[in-house]
Scaffold this motif. Structure first.
Motif, PDB file in Angstrom:
ATOM      1  N   TYR A   1       0.748  -1.111  -0.007  1.00 61.05           N
ATOM      2  CA  TYR A   1       0.068  -0.019  -0.060  1.00 61.05           C
ATOM      3  C   TYR A   1       0.927   1.442   0.031  1.00 61.05           C
ATOM      4  N   GLU A   2       2.206   1.147   0.026  1.00 57.92           N
ATOM      5  CA  GLU A   2       2.993   2.132   0.251  1.00 57.92           C
ATOM      6  C   GLU A   2       3.047   3.104  -0.793  1.00 57.92           C
ATOM      7  N   ARG A   3       2.802   2.546  -2.061  1.00 56.23           N
ATOM      8  CA  ARG A   3       2.377   3.618  -3.398  1.00 56.23           C
ATOM      9  C   ARG A   3       1.509   4.411  -3.055  1.00 56.23           C
ATOM     10  N   PHE A   4       0.586   4.297  -2.161  1.00 62.15           N
ATOM     11  CA  PHE A   4      -0.690   5.358  -2.114  1.00 62.15           C
ATOM     12  C   PHE A   4      -0.143   6.583  -1.138  1.00 62.15           C
ATOM     13  N   TRP A   5       0.693   6.505  -0.323  1.00 68.72           N
ATOM     14  CA  TRP A   5       1.213   7.554   0.377  1.00 68.72           C
ATOM     15  C   TRP A   5       2.502   7.976  -0.164  1.00 68.72           C
ATOM     16  N   THR A   6       3.218   7.286  -1.060  1.00 70.54           N
ATOM     17  CA  THR A   6       4.431   7.672  -1.725  1.00 70.54           C
ATOM     18  C   THR A   6       4.072   8.472  -2.820  1.00 70.54           C
ATOM     19  N   GLU A   7       2.985   8.232  -3.461  1.00 76.00           N
ATOM     20  CA  GLU A   7       2.261   9.106  -4.522  1.00 76.00           C
ATOM     21  C   GLU A   7       2.073  10.540  -3.958  1.00 76.00           C
ATOM     22  N   ARG A   8       1.359  10.423  -2.722  1.00 75.78           N
ATOM     23  CA  ARG A   8       1.141  11.830  -2.056  1.00 75.78           C
ATOM     24  C   ARG A   8       2.349  12.641  -1.894  1.00 75.78           C
ATOM     25  N   LEU A   9       3.484  12.098  -1.366  1.00 73.10           N
ATOM     26  CA  LEU A   9       4.703  12.530  -0.995  1.00 73.10           C
ATOM     27  C   LEU A   9       5.373  13.005  -2.299  1.00 73.10           C
ATOM     28  N   ASP A  10       5.218  12.325  -3.422  1.00 73.84           N
ATOM     29  CA  ASP A  10       6.178  12.590  -4.578  1.00 73.84           C
ATOM     30  C   ASP A  10       5.385  13.766  -5.204  1.00 73.84           C
ATOM     31  N   THR A  11       3.917  14.055  -4.949  1.00 75.08           N
ATOM     32  CA  THR A  11       3.348  15.420  -5.368  1.00 75.08           C
ATOM     33  C   THR A  11       3.869  16.492  -4.695  1.00 75.08           C
ATOM     34  N   LEU A  12       4.018  16.183  -3.351  1.00 78.36           N
ATOM     35  CA  LEU A  12       4.295  17.291  -2.455  1.00 78.36           C
ATOM     36  C   LEU A  12       5.828  17.670  -2.664  1.00 78.36           C
ATOM     37  N   ASP A  13       6.659  16.763  -3.221  1.00 80.63           N
ATOM     38  CA  ASP A  13       7.914  17.055  -3.308  1.00 80.63           C
ATOM     39  C   ASP A  13       8.077  17.585  -4.666  1.00 80.63           C
ATOM     40  N   ARG A  14       7.277  17.246  -5.803  1.00 83.05           N
ATOM     41  CA  ARG A  14       7.388  17.960  -7.084  1.00 83.05           C
ATOM     42  C   ARG A  14       6.960  19.705  -6.792  1.00 83.05           C
ATOM     43  N   LEU A  15       5.740  19.892  -5.873  1.00 79.36           N
ATOM     44  CA  LEU A  15       5.570  21.053  -5.644  1.00 79.36           C
ATOM     45  C   LEU A  15       6.485  22.007  -4.960  1.00 79.36           C
ATOM     46  N   LEU A  16       7.125  21.320  -4.007  1.00 79.17           N
ATOM     47  CA  LEU A  16       8.278  21.845  -3.256  1.00 79.17           C
ATOM     48  C   LEU A  16       9.488  22.228  -4.167  1.00 79.17           C
ATOM     49  N   ARG A  17       9.894  21.313  -5.055  1.00 85.26           N
ATOM     50  CA  ARG A  17      10.904  21.586  -6.172  1.00 85.26           C
ATOM     51  C   ARG A  17      10.472  22.898  -7.103  1.00 85.26           C
ATOM     52  N   GLU A  18       9.439  22.846  -7.520  1.00 86.62           N
ATOM     53  CA  GLU A  18       8.785  23.890  -8.348  1.00 86.62           C
ATOM     54  C   GLU A  18       8.842  25.122  -7.409  1.00 86.62           C
ATOM     55  N   GLU A  19       8.379  25.192  -6.175  1.00 81.77           N
ATOM     56  CA  GLU A  19       8.563  26.507  -5.503  1.00 81.77           C
ATOM     57  C   GLU A  19      10.019  27.006  -5.400  1.00 81.77           C
ATOM     58  N   ASP A  20      10.873  26.018  -5.031  1.00 83.38           N
ATOM     59  CA  ASP A  20      12.238  26.451  -5.099  1.00 83.38           C
ATOM     60  C   ASP A  20      13.012  26.940  -6.235  1.00 83.38           C
ATOM     61  N   ALA A  21      12.314  26.105  -7.312  1.00 82.29           N
ATOM     62  CA  ALA A  21      12.903  26.626  -8.520  1.00 82.29           C
ATOM     63  C   ALA A  21      12.646  27.927  -8.857  1.00 82.29           C
ATOM     64  N   GLY A  22      11.255  28.281  -8.603  1.00 78.95           N
ATOM     65  CA  GLY A  22      10.905  29.837  -8.813  1.00 78.95           C
ATOM     66  C   GLY A  22      11.470  30.666  -7.895  1.00 78.95           C
ATOM     67  N   ARG A  23      12.066  30.181  -6.563  1.00 77.75           N
ATOM     68  CA  ARG A  23      12.554  31.114  -5.765  1.00 77.75           C
ATOM     69  C   ARG A  23      13.968  31.385  -6.116  1.00 77.75           C
ATOM     70  N   LEU A  24      14.761  30.452  -6.852  1.00 71.76           N
ATOM     71  CA  LEU A  24      15.949  30.279  -7.103  1.00 71.76           C
ATOM     72  C   LEU A  24      16.163  31.407  -8.325  1.00 71.76           C
ATOM     73  N   THR A  25      15.106  31.386  -9.402  1.00 71.16           N
ATOM     74  CA  THR A  25      15.137  32.217 -10.462  1.00 71.16           C
ATOM     75  C   THR A  25      14.961  33.531 -10.057  1.00 71.16           C
ATOM     76  N   SER A  26      14.045  33.825  -9.050  1.00 71.44           N
ATOM     77  CA  SER A  26      13.681  35.248  -8.700  1.00 71.44           C
ATOM     78  C   SER A  26      15.051  35.801  -7.843  1.00 71.44           C
TER      79      SER A  26
END
Lengths: 137, 137
Positions: free
Chosen positions: B90-115
């Motif tokens: 069942y790990e994929r169910f909470w891993t999927e959620r964490l992957d989404t969170l990870d992607r969002l944080l990376r996108e946020e970081d990338a945005g911050r780095l650019t600015s």
């Protein structure tokens, strides 16, 4: 908070302590199911299946939604993640065993490689001319 | 075999469905304990604690050894590993959620780095002479 988590773990582990309920969760891992669909694979009354579903619901492992006259259930993974976190503390015990096994296998592999290299050193000419060997056969 | 595993998982999850028993396992993770040592932290009779220990024993989670008049218990990690394997499906169910969170944080970081890069480009001289800036303060 800790008290809440403790009682949540109690109900979660209790819910998992029954093969029928674990199979129901397994079915829900593939997607939403109605109560009748969940009960279907088991040779038990709908009332008995319904009791199991209620135990899963109380543990927060499934959510039920009533649409018209049909009850639809879906998996809620959070409590399984909590159970997983609890077990993770003990992971070192079986990881240690696997590490030992891994080390033994590597040592065996290393020993095999050394003896194979020794063999190759004895028959270097053959190894360098595989086409001729194929021709010989 | 499957039947054996199923009934083993039943008893293991049932044994884990109680906070006292989970705390006993936690104590045993630090090493061997006598029955009295295991019972000690709980405000319950030795007979009540002994019942919990028997549940853990039946689930194969602990092994008891009698030396003289003392019963020594130690953790057996195998059944916990089985429970862990069951949950891993069942790990994929909470891993999927964490992957989404990870992607969002990376996108946020990338945005911050650019600015931040844009800001640095505007004030290149300051960034190259931090000592002077400190001197200024």
């Amino acid at each position: 908070m800790v008290e809440f988590q403790t009682s949540q773990l109690d109900t979660v582990f209790h819910a998992l302590g029954d093969a029928t309920r674990r199979q129901m969760l397994h079915a829900l891992a593939d997607g939403e199911r109605t109560v009748s669909e969940l009960a279907d694979p088991f040779s038990m009354s709908l009332a008995a299946a319904s009791k199991h579903i209620k135990v899963l619901e109380r543990a927060g492992l499934i959510r039920r939604e009533v649409r018209g006259r049909t009850h639809h259930c879906r998996l809620v993974p959070g409590p399984l993640a909590s159970a997983n976190r609890w077990l993770a503390y003990y992971e070192r015990f079986w990881t240690e065993r696997l590490d030992t096994l891994d080390r033994l296998l590597r040592e065996e592999d290393a020993g095999r490689l050394t003896s194979e290299r020794e063999k190759t050193d004895d028959s270097d000419t053959d190894a360098e001319q595989p086409s001729r060997r194929r021709g010989d056969a």
